[in-house]
Motif scaffolding. Structure first.
Motif, PDB file in Angstrom:
ATOM      1  N   ILE A 178       0.840  -1.202   0.000  1.00  0.00           N
ATOM      2  CA  ILE A 178       0.000   0.000   0.000  1.00  0.00           C
ATOM      3  C   ILE A 178       0.878   1.255   0.000  1.00  0.00           C
ATOM      4  O   ILE A 178       1.957   1.274   0.586  1.00  0.00           O
ATOM      5  N   ALA A 179       0.404   2.277  -0.664  1.00  0.00           N
ATOM      6  CA  ALA A 179       1.166   3.514  -0.792  1.00  0.00           C
ATOM      7  C   ALA A 179       1.050   4.349   0.474  1.00  0.00           C
ATOM      8  O   ALA A 179       0.048   4.302   1.178  1.00  0.00           O
ATOM      9  N   PRO A 180       2.075   5.136   0.804  1.00  0.00           N
ATOM     10  CA  PRO A 180       1.984   6.033   1.968  1.00  0.00           C
ATOM     11  C   PRO A 180       0.853   7.043   1.813  1.00  0.00           C
ATOM     12  O   PRO A 180       0.593   7.549   0.724  1.00  0.00           O
ATOM     13  N   ALA A 181       0.191   7.327   2.917  1.00  0.00           N
ATOM     14  CA  ALA A 181      -0.873   8.339   2.980  1.00  0.00           C
ATOM     15  C   ALA A 181      -1.261   8.492   4.443  1.00  0.00           C
ATOM     16  O   ALA A 181      -0.838   7.714   5.292  1.00  0.00           O
ATOM     17  N   ILE A 182      -2.079   9.488   4.716  1.00  0.00           N
ATOM     18  CA  ILE A 182      -2.646   9.629   6.063  1.00  0.00           C
ATOM     19  C   ILE A 182      -3.902   8.773   6.116  1.00  0.00           C
ATOM     20  O   ILE A 182      -4.921   9.094   5.517  1.00  0.00           O
ATOM     21  N   SER A 200       5.907 -18.545  -0.834  1.00  0.00           N
ATOM     22  CA  SER A 200       6.732 -18.711  -2.025  1.00  0.00           C
ATOM     23  C   SER A 200       6.022 -18.220  -3.273  1.00  0.00           C
ATOM     24  O   SER A 200       4.798 -18.037  -3.294  1.00  0.00           O
ATOM     25  N   ASN A 201       6.793 -18.007  -4.314  1.00  0.00           N
ATOM     26  CA  ASN A 201       6.289 -17.639  -5.643  1.00  0.00           C
ATOM     27  C   ASN A 201       5.442 -16.368  -5.581  1.00  0.00           C
ATOM     28  O   ASN A 201       4.366 -16.275  -6.169  1.00  0.00           O
ATOM     29  N   THR A 202       5.932 -15.397  -4.813  1.00  0.00           N
ATOM     30  CA  THR A 202       5.262 -14.109  -4.685  1.00  0.00           C
ATOM     31  C   THR A 202       6.228 -12.975  -5.018  1.00  0.00           C
ATOM     32  O   THR A 202       7.451 -13.166  -5.032  1.00  0.00           O
ATOM     33  N   GLY A 203       5.711 -11.817  -5.250  1.00  0.00           N
ATOM     34  CA  GLY A 203       6.512 -10.620  -5.459  1.00  0.00           C
ATOM     35  C   GLY A 203       5.711  -9.399  -5.051  1.00  0.00           C
ATOM     36  O   GLY A 203       4.469  -9.420  -5.092  1.00  0.00           O
ATOM     37  N   MET A 204       6.402  -8.329  -4.670  1.00  0.00           N
ATOM     38  CA  MET A 204       5.720  -7.134  -4.173  1.00  0.00           C
ATOM     39  C   MET A 204       6.161  -5.903  -4.943  1.00  0.00           C
ATOM     40  O   MET A 204       7.359  -5.601  -5.015  1.00  0.00           O
ATOM     41  N   ALA A 205       5.194  -5.203  -5.529  1.00  0.00           N
ATOM     42  CA  ALA A 205       5.451  -3.926  -6.183  1.00  0.00           C
ATOM     43  C   ALA A 205       5.421  -2.825  -5.121  1.00  0.00           C
ATOM     44  O   ALA A 205       4.430  -2.660  -4.415  1.00  0.00           O
ATOM     45  N   ILE A 206       6.509  -2.090  -4.990  1.00  0.00           N
ATOM     46  CA  ILE A 206       6.659  -1.079  -3.937  1.00  0.00           C
ATOM     47  C   ILE A 206       6.223   0.281  -4.470  1.00  0.00           C
ATOM     48  O   ILE A 206       6.619   0.682  -5.569  1.00  0.00           O
ATOM     49  N   LEU A 207       5.423   1.009  -3.681  1.00  0.00           N
ATOM     50  CA  LEU A 207       4.824   2.267  -4.122  1.00  0.00           C
ATOM     51  C   LEU A 207       5.194   3.435  -3.213  1.00  0.00           C
ATOM     52  O   LEU A 207       4.417   4.379  -3.065  1.00  0.00           O
ATOM     53  N   MET A 208       6.381   3.392  -2.607  1.00  0.00           N
ATOM     54  CA  MET A 208       6.770   4.408  -1.636  1.00  0.00           C
ATOM     55  C   MET A 208       6.891   5.814  -2.237  1.00  0.00           C
ATOM     56  O   MET A 208       6.901   6.804  -1.509  1.00  0.00           O
ATOM     57  N   ASP A 209       6.961   5.907  -3.548  1.00  0.00           N
ATOM     58  CA  ASP A 209       7.179   7.211  -4.196  1.00  0.00           C
ATOM     59  C   ASP A 209       5.946   7.774  -4.889  1.00  0.00           C
ATOM     60  O   ASP A 209       6.010   8.868  -5.457  1.00  0.00           O
ATOM     61  N   ILE A 210       4.819   7.066  -4.858  1.00  0.00           N
ATOM     62  CA  ILE A 210       3.672   7.556  -5.627  1.00  0.00           C
ATOM     63  C   ILE A 210       2.443   7.837  -4.755  1.00  0.00           C
ATOM     64  O   ILE A 210       1.361   8.087  -5.273  1.00  0.00           O
TER      65      ILE A 210
END
Length: 703
Positions: A538-542, A564-574
């Motif tokens: 989840i993206a940063p927010a209040i 296993s067999n997972t991956g995480m898309a990181i949204l720290m900048d959006i």
């Protein structure tokens, strides 16, 4: 004479048997997910299933290869698998019973993914994303196709659904994140892409787990769960249990339970776009008598009702949480009546009852006792005609029954009464109101007679007295989204899944990792194979007062270690500080696609931003190592979001610098540091990236 009578009886018996047998016959039928324009997973055995007559031979004849047969069981159910070639098409598929043939045209073979979650996955291309108009205008891809499971608990819309090709007209209804994921895969792989989209805003992970699996986490749920695991028996058990709860509320508290009509829950008129769902059921709501029909009448004595507080006089909205001074939505979820009077001096023209931003959720609006409007929409404007034959000189009554199924309902903007020559805004303080019923079990109400002051002062005591049953017919009940939104498309063969959810689980972040891993395992067990599962952090927010969303982000990060067999898309900048629905869905889809391209399609790329791997403590600083550093680490902007702590676990701001492929952090306030964390707050703009431009996840070494 007796002989003739016996002959007639025999004929009637034979005729009845014939009619009975005819009635037991059923047409060949497949779920709507099998339609023209569908995409099937390439180079595998794909599942087909459906219904026919009992013990009937079903033959599937694909235009690319050999036909295959199966015999239906005693109930007429059948399933078989067909081997698919490599990506290509279009093809034709014939499904035959002994007397019928169903033909599917323009079938493509390619890559099929399911996209699911809550509102950030459900957010459509037309819902205010970045560069929206241009994205919709350019959405012309014959080989990208969507099957959307719409937000409908009645099961009606999915029966009318089919696969859609990507055109601007169709694409504006697609999940934006899923579309950008599909577009990236299509552009890189040059094969057809099929997306099965199934999301519901505000849902928790618990709603997407089957009852069978959820029972294994009963200690985490802290709620009653049905004992059965077969769906038909679960449904029966829920109804019987809720009936017993209704009897308890009646016998112990004198409170009556009423079931609300379908469609149970509907965000607005745009969410279920393939049928007019509200039109199908609206009449049942006009006839809904909750021991309150007299409230609509002009001469009803509302002298015991309270006026809306004067503090709302100049307000642009009238929200129920504010009226009832509620921090939680429980008291505001229910049925609240409003009444007021308006003066009319012109009987020669129709008037309008107008609320620009709508009423949340459902209203039946009456003028002088007659129904003028009946709408189910969270934010759709209300513009009801008041026919001139209903008008009378002087005082006229308006009565509004609002049913709020969850969240904070009420008037989203002022009520205006107007005609061709005049327009008058009714001050909210001129409305009287009565809280008439509490929502319970998702689709029922408890009709009570508590006065306003008691509700406000003693609601916690009242709530503890109420008996609550299973939440059914609501997407927010345990296992309900799984049953209503996911099960109808299982076991359609998929390559994998993408997921964007977690905002609604911020409050129970401690349990999230275990529940989320359990959900992934549950889906794989039901589909029958270990498909890849990629999800967004989840993206940063209040996220709200006392909400620790960084802890939820860390639960998502730790899921990578446990599943296993997972991956995480990181949204720290959006992220967007005051908006949990960040508009940048392009990067969401792209980053999910990078994980698939690397792990499933053998692309030589860096699929993720840096992930905390470990650290080494020194006298005055800490050296941190990361996975997915790519061609190197990179700091952008002010790197103020690093903190370190000593053995006392009290954290202080730390400076950061990159040396080689490691990150060095230190603080003058901490000697002999032991622990480090990054981005450990609700709102933060990521400052650590790899040189490929992908942001690092927040983390806390204490975890």
């Amino acid at each position: 004479m007796l002989k003739k009578s016996l002959i007639r009886i025999k004929i009637l018996i034979v005729f009845s048997i014939v009619i009975s047998c005819e009635n037991q016959k059923q047409n060949l039928k497949l779920p709507s997910i099998f339609s023209d324009n569908m995409v099937l997973q390439q180079k595998t055995n794909v599942s087909f299933w459906g219904f026919s007559n009992s013990k009937e031979t079903i033959t599937i004849n694909p235009s690319w290869g050999k036909s295959k047969c199966v015999i239906s069981n005693n109930e007429g159910e059948w399933e078989l698998k067909i081997k698919t070639p490599e990506a290509g098409g279009p093809y034709k598929i014939e499904v035959k019973s002994e007397n019928q043939t169903v033909t599917y045209n323009d079938v493509l073979i390619g890559e099929v993914w399911i996209a699911s979650g809550q509102s950030n996955m459900g957010m459509r291309l037309s819902d205010g994303i970045e560069n929206q108009d241009e994205e919709i205008k350019n959405a012309n891809y014959d080989d990208i196709r969507f099957f959307s499971v719409l937000e409908d608990l009645t099961g009606n819309s999915i029966k009318n659904q089919n696969w859609l090709k990507t055109t601007p007209e169709n694409a504006e209804k697609y999940s934006a994140a899923a579309y950008f994921f599909a577009r990236k895969l299509h552009n890189e792989l040059d094969v057809p892409i099929g997306i099965i989209s199934s999301s519901w805003g505000g849902t928790k992970v618990e709603s997407w787990i089957s009852n069978k699996k959820l029972k294994k986490f009963k200690d985490l749920i802290n709620e009653n769960l049905p004992k059965n695991t077969e769906q038909k028996l679960i449904d029966i058990e829920r109804v019987r249990y809720n009936d017993s709860i209704a009897n308890l509320n009646k016998s112990k508290l004198g409170i009556s339970t009423f079931n609300l009509p379908e469609p149970y829950f509907l965000w607005n008129e745009n969410m279920v776009w393939n049928i007019d769902l509200w039109e199908k059921y609206r009449y049942n709501w006009t006839e809904l008598d909750l021991n309150d029909f007299e409230f609509k009448n002009s001469h009803y004595d509302d002298s015991l009702w309270d006026f809306v507080p004067k503090s709302f006089n100049k307000s642009n909205s009238l929200k129920l949480n504010n009226i009832f001074q509620a921090k939680e939505n429980t008291i505001s979820s229910g049925i609240i009546w409003f009444r007021t009077k308006v003066l009319v001096d012109n009987l020669n023209t129709d008037y309008s009852f107008y609320v620009e931003k709508g009423i949340d959720h459902i209203d039946q609006t009456f003028f002088n006792g007659e129904l003028i409007g009946n709408t189910f929409s969270v934010d759709g404007k209300r513009n009801y005609t008041i026919p001139k034959n209903l008008l009378k000189i002087g005082e006229n009554s308006i009565a509004i029954r609002i049913t709020n199924l969850g969240g904070d309902g009420g008037f989203n903007s002022p009520v205006i009464i107007k005609n061709n020559s005049s327009s008058d805004t009714i001050s909210f303080e001129n409305f009287k109101f009565k809280h008439h019923a509490f929502i319970t079990n998702g689709s029922s109400v408890l009709v009570h007679n508590y006065p306003f002051n008691e509700l406000v002062q003693d609601y916690d005591i009242i709530e503890k007295k109420l008996y609550r049953g299973y939440v059914i017919n609501s997407p927010y009940g345990n296992s309900i989204s799984f049953e209503k939104m996911l099960r109808p498309v299982i076991p359609y063969t998929i390559k994998g899944a993408i997921w964007y959810q977690g905002e609604s689980n911020v409050e129970n972040y401690n349990e999230y990792q275990e529940l989320f891993s359990g959900m992934i395992e549950d889906w794989r067990e039901i589909w029958g194979y270990n498909f890849p599962f990629y999800y967004t952090q989840i993206a940063p927010a209040i996220y709200g007062e006392n909400h620790l969303s960084h802890n939820l982000r860390d639960s998502q990060r730790k899921t990578l270690e446990f599943t296993s067999n997972t991956g995480m898309a990181i949204l720290m900048d959006i992220g967007e500080k005051d908006n949990v629905h960040a508009k940048n869905k392009q990067d969401v889809g792209k980053r999910l696609a990078l994980l698939a391209l690397k792990n499933d399609y053998n692309f030589d790329i860096v699929p993720s931003g840096p992930l905390y791997k470990g650290h080494v403590n020194y006298n005055n600083y800490i050296v941190i190592d990361f996975d997915y550093k790519g061609s190197g680490l990179c700091l952008k902007g002010d790197s103020k979001d690093f903190e370190i702590a000593g053995i006392d676990e009290v954290f202080y701001n730390a400076s950061a610098k990159i040396i080689g492929d490691k990150l060095i952090v230190s603080s003058k306030c901490v000697i002999n540091p032991k622990h480090v964390r990054y981005g450990w707050k609700n709102w933060v703009v990521g400052s650590l990236f790899n040189k490929e431009g992908l942001p690092a996840s927040s983390f806390n070494s204490l975890n």
